[in-house]
Write an enzyme that holds these catalytic residues in place. Sequence first.
Site, PDB file in Angstrom:
ATOM      1  N   GLU A 182      35.959  33.317  50.952  1.00  0.00           N
ATOM      2  CA  GLU A 182      37.297  33.054  50.432  1.00  0.00           C
ATOM      3  C   GLU A 182      38.267  33.058  51.606  1.00  0.00           C
ATOM      4  O   GLU A 182      37.880  33.209  52.764  1.00  0.00           O
ATOM      5  CB  GLU A 182      37.723  34.092  49.384  1.00  0.00           C
ATOM      6  N   HIS A 206      44.485  37.755  29.273  1.00  0.00           N
ATOM      7  CA  HIS A 206      44.841  37.509  30.663  1.00  0.00           C
ATOM      8  C   HIS A 206      45.255  36.058  30.915  1.00  0.00           C
ATOM      9  O   HIS A 206      45.316  35.609  32.070  1.00  0.00           O
ATOM     10  CB  HIS A 206      43.667  37.871  31.582  1.00  0.00           C
ATOM     11  N   ASP A 218      37.321  37.080  40.756  1.00  0.00           N
ATOM     12  CA  ASP A 218      37.745  38.182  41.623  1.00  0.00           C
ATOM     13  C   ASP A 218      38.082  39.435  40.817  1.00  0.00           C
ATOM     14  O   ASP A 218      37.942  40.549  41.313  1.00  0.00           O
ATOM     15  CB  ASP A 218      38.962  37.766  42.444  1.00  0.00           C
TER      16      ASP A 218
END
Length: 531
Positions: free
Chosen positions: A274, A89, A160
């Site tokens: 957030e 990733h 997240d």
Amino acid sequence: MAHLLFLSFLICRLIPIVGLTLHSSDLLPLQLHFHPSTTSSVSTDFGGTTHSTPLAILHPTSPHDIAILIRTSYLSPHPFPISARGHGHSINGQASAPQGVVIDMSRDSVISDLTHDRPLPFYSSSRHEYYVDVWAGELWINVLSWTLANGGLAPKSWTDYLYLSVGGTLSNAGISGQAFHHGPQISNVHELDVVTGKGELVTCSEDQNSELFHAVLGGLGQFGIITRARIALESAPQRVRWIRVLYSNFTAFTRDQEQLISLHSDSKRFDYVEGFVIVNEGLINNWRSSFFSPSNPVKMSSLGGANGGVLYCLEMTKNYNEYNAHSVDQDVEDLLKELDFIPASVFTTDLTYLEFLDRVHKAELKLRAKGLWEVPHPWLNLFVPASRIADFDRGVFRGILGNKTSGPILIYPMNKHKWDDRTSVVTPEEGVFYLVAFLRSALDNSGEPSKTLEHLSRENQEILEFCRKEGLKTRQYLPHHKTQSEWQHHFGRNWDRFQHRKAEFDPKFILGTGQGIFQPSSIPYSSLFFS
């Protein structure tokens, strides 16, 4: 042909040189794979903007396999690059090993006691909390599932997106909306097993081999490959109240965010804070439908979004259990009444703790179904000092972006005192700083020039140039720089320490070459085949 030459080089040329330490019987059992169909599987990453195929992939059966491979390179007169890859990733080829070996750390590729016979969580009487030992290639979603099923426990700090490897996030920092209270993930790990660039398998912590421990946390894979991490746990809540409110005034938005992260009492604070930026009506409807699925579209004008066509969303959660469910409504109301958001813009939902933490995966499945997941992702993540965040809003959100974007834009503050300056991560020098994350997806065939990879990459450079000219003193998170002078500027006063750690733990520049921080002094590996 190259893979045969590579194998021949490893066994026939290295072993006679290092025969006093290693023997052919050490290397031959390693699960090294050379076929192009295998090596091509790690030639790119989630970013989709780089391509680099290694000459081999190692599927380790234990940390000792990793140590043997790295020690072979270290003792060679011509060391070859080695990098660890978790879920792939990374954004700019950071886990690549050009002309070298990529170690596939994913659980599916590893036969290890740490993945097949997972250790149960255990209690530390000295720290008065629970821990769990995990293989570094394990995904966080699997760690969560395991700890929930064995004691109703969970790690304290998150990202997240949970389909990331433990070693990957610990090599950067690992942040989400809990970081203001618990700190990043690297502040919630208490012991590591690491294979250094010398091929030494070392256990380290704050009390044992502490320099290595702090070096590899946020160390961008430069000092060692993490193979095991001991993660701090807490009792997992059963449910989550998830709230979103909207702002048209950026000053009110950031003032409220900073107020929320300054609260300390468990009953008088949110558990997650957030925010994100909405720059057009398409995004506000995507935002609201993904959260609440309303039948009627929302108009920015109806919400007072006259601030250059920009709205700001503050996102919060309150965790709770059955025994205190009766008080959660009042707790949330007490916190919200202190905030200065747009009236009548409160949207709430209620879900399990697991459903909330795994929320991004649902979006991933939808994008995959539409063929919109495996596209280039020219992401840009910045740490911005709180004192300059208003300048950033003026110049970027209401300036450079021009009411166009191609993906979510996150913005939320964190407390610097929750970060350990002994680690290798670089953050701004202020007590509060923001993450601003442009999570872009390039769609070259969309027919919209503003969504092409070329346009988004150019816009990223415009943002970075604006920060430089305005003297905002930002720092990149998940950093990517092209020259060593840029890396020196990135690390600032910590550059000398970073160099010293490199010299101590990876003196031959074997590890993490995909980051491009240091240039190996060794001969290019392909030239050895024809010398």
